[in-house]
Motif scaffolding. Structure first.
Motif, PDB file in Angstrom:
ATOM      1  N   TYR A  22       0.927  -1.272  -0.149  1.00  0.00           N
ATOM      2  CA  TYR A  22      -0.588  -0.589   0.251  1.00  0.00           C
ATOM      3  C   TYR A  22       0.737   1.316  -0.036  1.00  0.00           C
ATOM      4  N   LEU A  23       1.751   1.125   0.568  1.00  0.00           N
ATOM      5  CA  LEU A  23       2.314   2.067   0.787  1.00  0.00           C
ATOM      6  C   LEU A  23       3.259   3.081  -0.449  1.00  0.00           C
ATOM      7  N   GLU A  24       3.860   2.242  -1.173  1.00  0.00           N
ATOM      8  CA  GLU A  24       4.200   2.221  -2.492  1.00  0.00           C
ATOM      9  C   GLU A  24       4.031   2.087  -3.284  1.00  0.00           C
ATOM     10  N   THR A  25       1.623   1.882  -3.453  1.00  0.00           N
ATOM     11  CA  THR A  25       1.149   2.120  -4.551  1.00  0.00           C
ATOM     12  C   THR A  25       0.670   3.703  -4.385  1.00  0.00           C
ATOM     13  N   GLU A  26       0.062   4.213  -3.209  1.00  0.00           N
ATOM     14  CA  GLU A  26      -0.473   5.086  -2.834  1.00  0.00           C
ATOM     15  C   GLU A  26      -0.096   6.712  -3.528  1.00  0.00           C
ATOM     16  N   LYS A  27      -1.117   7.341  -4.097  1.00  0.00           N
ATOM     17  CA  LYS A  27      -0.740   8.497  -5.446  1.00  0.00           C
ATOM     18  C   LYS A  27      -1.273   8.809  -4.484  1.00  0.00           C
ATOM     19  N   ASP A  28      -2.133   9.013  -3.859  1.00  0.00           N
ATOM     20  CA  ASP A  28      -2.969  10.312  -3.291  1.00  0.00           C
ATOM     21  C   ASP A  28      -2.963  10.534  -1.440  1.00  0.00           C
ATOM     22  N   VAL A  29      -2.297  11.903  -1.759  1.00  0.00           N
ATOM     23  CA  VAL A  29      -2.107  12.632  -0.381  1.00  0.00           C
ATOM     24  C   VAL A  29      -2.232  13.332   0.442  1.00  0.00           C
ATOM     25  N   ARG A  30      -3.546  14.124  -0.139  1.00  0.00           N
ATOM     26  CA  ARG A  30      -4.865  14.754   0.083  1.00  0.00           C
ATOM     27  C   ARG A  30      -5.008  14.769   1.671  1.00  0.00           C
ATOM     28  N   GLY A  31      -4.955  16.081   2.082  1.00  0.00           N
ATOM     29  CA  GLY A  31      -5.567  15.848   3.646  1.00  0.00           C
ATOM     30  C   GLY A  31      -6.442  15.836   3.712  1.00  0.00           C
ATOM     31  N   TYR A  32      -7.046  17.632   4.161  1.00  0.00           N
ATOM     32  CA  TYR A  32      -8.326  17.507   3.664  1.00  0.00           C
ATOM     33  C   TYR A  32      -9.239  18.160   2.973  1.00  0.00           C
ATOM     34  N   VAL A  33     -10.743  17.149   2.471  1.00  0.00           N
ATOM     35  CA  VAL A  33     -10.419  18.040   0.695  1.00  0.00           C
ATOM     36  C   VAL A  33     -11.704  18.536   1.319  1.00  0.00           C
ATOM     37  N   PRO A  34     -12.333  20.147   0.454  1.00  0.00           N
ATOM     38  CA  PRO A  34     -12.868  20.530   0.939  1.00  0.00           C
ATOM     39  C   PRO A  34     -14.462  19.688   0.523  1.00  0.00           C
ATOM     40  N   GLY A  35     -15.715  19.579   0.924  1.00  0.00           N
ATOM     41  CA  GLY A  35     -16.449  19.224   0.667  1.00  0.00           C
ATOM     42  C   GLY A  35     -17.051  17.508   1.860  1.00  0.00           C
ATOM     43  N   LYS A  36     -15.401  17.393   1.810  1.00  0.00           N
ATOM     44  CA  LYS A  36     -16.058  15.757   1.760  1.00  0.00           C
ATOM     45  C   LYS A  36     -14.871  15.729   3.189  1.00  0.00           C
ATOM     46  N   GLY A  37     -14.130  16.603   3.722  1.00  0.00           N
ATOM     47  CA  GLY A  37     -13.505  16.006   5.527  1.00  0.00           C
ATOM     48  C   GLY A  37     -12.075  15.302   4.705  1.00  0.00           C
ATOM     49  N   TRP A  38     -11.336  14.864   5.923  1.00  0.00           N
ATOM     50  CA  TRP A  38     -10.505  14.562   5.768  1.00  0.00           C
ATOM     51  C   TRP A  38     -10.053  12.770   5.164  1.00  0.00           C
ATOM     52  N   ALA A  39      -8.626  13.327   4.194  1.00  0.00           N
ATOM     53  CA  ALA A  39      -8.364  11.729   3.277  1.00  0.00           C
ATOM     54  C   ALA A  39      -7.348  11.475   4.928  1.00  0.00           C
ATOM     55  N   HIS A  40      -6.450  12.234   4.602  1.00  0.00           N
ATOM     56  CA  HIS A  40      -5.589  12.171   5.251  1.00  0.00           C
ATOM     57  C   HIS A  40      -3.892  10.908   5.006  1.00  0.00           C
ATOM     58  N   SER A  41      -3.823  10.442   4.453  1.00  0.00           N
ATOM     59  CA  SER A  41      -3.689   9.437   3.988  1.00  0.00           C
ATOM     60  C   SER A  41      -2.195   9.470   4.671  1.00  0.00           C
ATOM     61  N   VAL A  42      -1.562   9.857   4.904  1.00  0.00           N
ATOM     62  CA  VAL A  42       0.165  10.038   5.076  1.00  0.00           C
ATOM     63  C   VAL A  42      -0.206   9.560   6.542  1.00  0.00           C
ATOM     64  N   ALA A  43      -1.217  11.016   6.984  1.00  0.00           N
ATOM     65  CA  ALA A  43      -1.715  10.674   8.436  1.00  0.00           C
ATOM     66  C   ALA A  43      -2.270   9.264   9.252  1.00  0.00           C
ATOM     67  N   HIS A  44      -2.681   8.835   8.746  1.00  0.00           N
ATOM     68  CA  HIS A  44      -3.694   7.545   8.708  1.00  0.00           C
ATOM     69  C   HIS A  44      -3.172   6.479   9.119  1.00  0.00           C
ATOM     70  N   VAL A  45      -1.801   6.253   7.522  1.00  0.00           N
ATOM     71  CA  VAL A  45      -1.198   4.867   7.803  1.00  0.00           C
ATOM     72  C   VAL A  45      -0.145   5.149   8.528  1.00  0.00           C
ATOM     73  N   SER A  46       0.048   5.486   8.671  1.00  0.00           N
ATOM     74  CA  SER A  46       0.526   6.481   9.995  1.00  0.00           C
ATOM     75  C   SER A  46       0.734   5.798  10.708  1.00  0.00           C
ATOM     76  N   ASP A  47      -0.416   6.364  11.420  1.00  0.00           N
ATOM     77  CA  ASP A  47      -0.611   5.371  12.871  1.00  0.00           C
ATOM     78  C   ASP A  47      -1.340   4.028  12.699  1.00  0.00           C
TER      79      ASP A  47
END
Length: 282
Positions: A136-161
């Motif tokens: 997953y780490l090697e393939t994820e391309k969408d690293v957006r944090g907060y997405v207006p109107g849809k809230g938190w995507a935050h892939s780097v933060a969430h996978v770090s957890d």
């Protein structure tokens, strides 16, 4: 976890989860299988109230606060996450599938937290999980944090957890520390997206966990030096705009790392190496 019949719609699930969170007895009267599968089905909803507040909030309550899901259910949920959800839509241009992946990361982190307390997952499942997370780490391309109107995507933060819980697991192979750290680290080296939502601080949490549990500092110093060489090469290859984004992300990570090692004598050599990196290309 095989359900006969129709899953709950988003509207129905909202009502069900609001009742569960507001009534301590509601869970005992609910169709557990149907509710759990509906939560998994809608885990990536673009409705942030449902996704973040209700689905994640209910999983947190059931798994950690009230310990209402047994080890068999949790193990089956983990299998479903790894098979169907963690990499769903991975590699796409920024699409809503990112919410499924990133909130699956958080759910897996909850399951790992329980395993770190109760030790119910078999060692081979931790190995399988490690391999899936690295992929997953090697393939994820969408690293957006907060997405207006849809809230938190935050892939780097969430996978770090997720990684932080994983490397704390007694069954995790410590020889894999650097193998999982490298692709996580590289997620910060983006040329199209500037990180402004504390992704650097979240990424450093599992890094320090690994250091505290035996990752040699020299491995991280080597990683720093390799990244500096990459930055030098990228400066020659990228246009000004993309290089400045990359440089911003790299220096943001370095500055957070510098601050967090400043008053910790055990990291004196590492701190000096970070300082040396910050002196370059001011």
């Amino acid at each position: 976890m095989i359900l006969q019949g129709q899953l709950l719609s988003e509207t129905e699930l909202k009502q069900e989860l609001q009742a569960l969170l507001n009534d301590n007895n509601a869970w005992h009267q609910a169709n557990h299988n149907k509710v759990i599968q509906s939560m998994l089905e809608h885990i990536g909803s673009v409705d942030s109230e449902l996704r973040d507040g209700l689905i994640y909030g209910t999983f947190y309550t059931l798994i950690l606060q009230k310990n209402l899901l047994d080890s068999t259910i949790l193990s089956n949920m983990l299998d479903y996450c790894l098979t169907n959800l963690l990499c769903k839509g991975i590699g796409e241009n920024p699409t809503d599938s990112v919410f499924t992946r990133t909130f699956t990361s958080l759910l897996i982190a909850l399951i790992l937290t329980r395993d770190n307390e109760d030790d119910f997952l078999e060692a081979y499942k931790i190995e399988e999980l490690t391999n899936k997370v690295m992929a997953y780490l090697e393939t994820e391309k969408d690293v957006r944090g907060y997405v207006p109107g849809k809230g938190w995507a935050h892939s780097v933060a969430h996978v770090s957890d997720l990684v932080d819980e994983l490397v704390q697991n007694a069954k995790f192979n410590k020889a894999s520390y650097i193998a999982i750290l490298r692709p996580l680290w590289n997620m910060m080296l983006q040329i199209d997206y500037a990180f402004i939502h504390d992704e650097d601080e979240r990424l450093l949490v599992p890094l320090f966990t690994m250091l505290e549990r035996g990752l040699p500092q020299q491995e991280v110093i080597t990683l720093l030096n390799e990244t500096m060489a990459t930055m030098s090469a990228q400066k020659e290859q990228l246009d000004v705009q993309h290089y400045r984004i990359l440089r911003f992300n790299w220096k943001t990570l370095l500055k957070s790392f510098y601050i967090q090692t400043a008053d910790r004598p055990q990291y004196k050599a590492l701190h000096q190496s970070i300082k040396d990196c910050l002196k370059v290309d001011k």
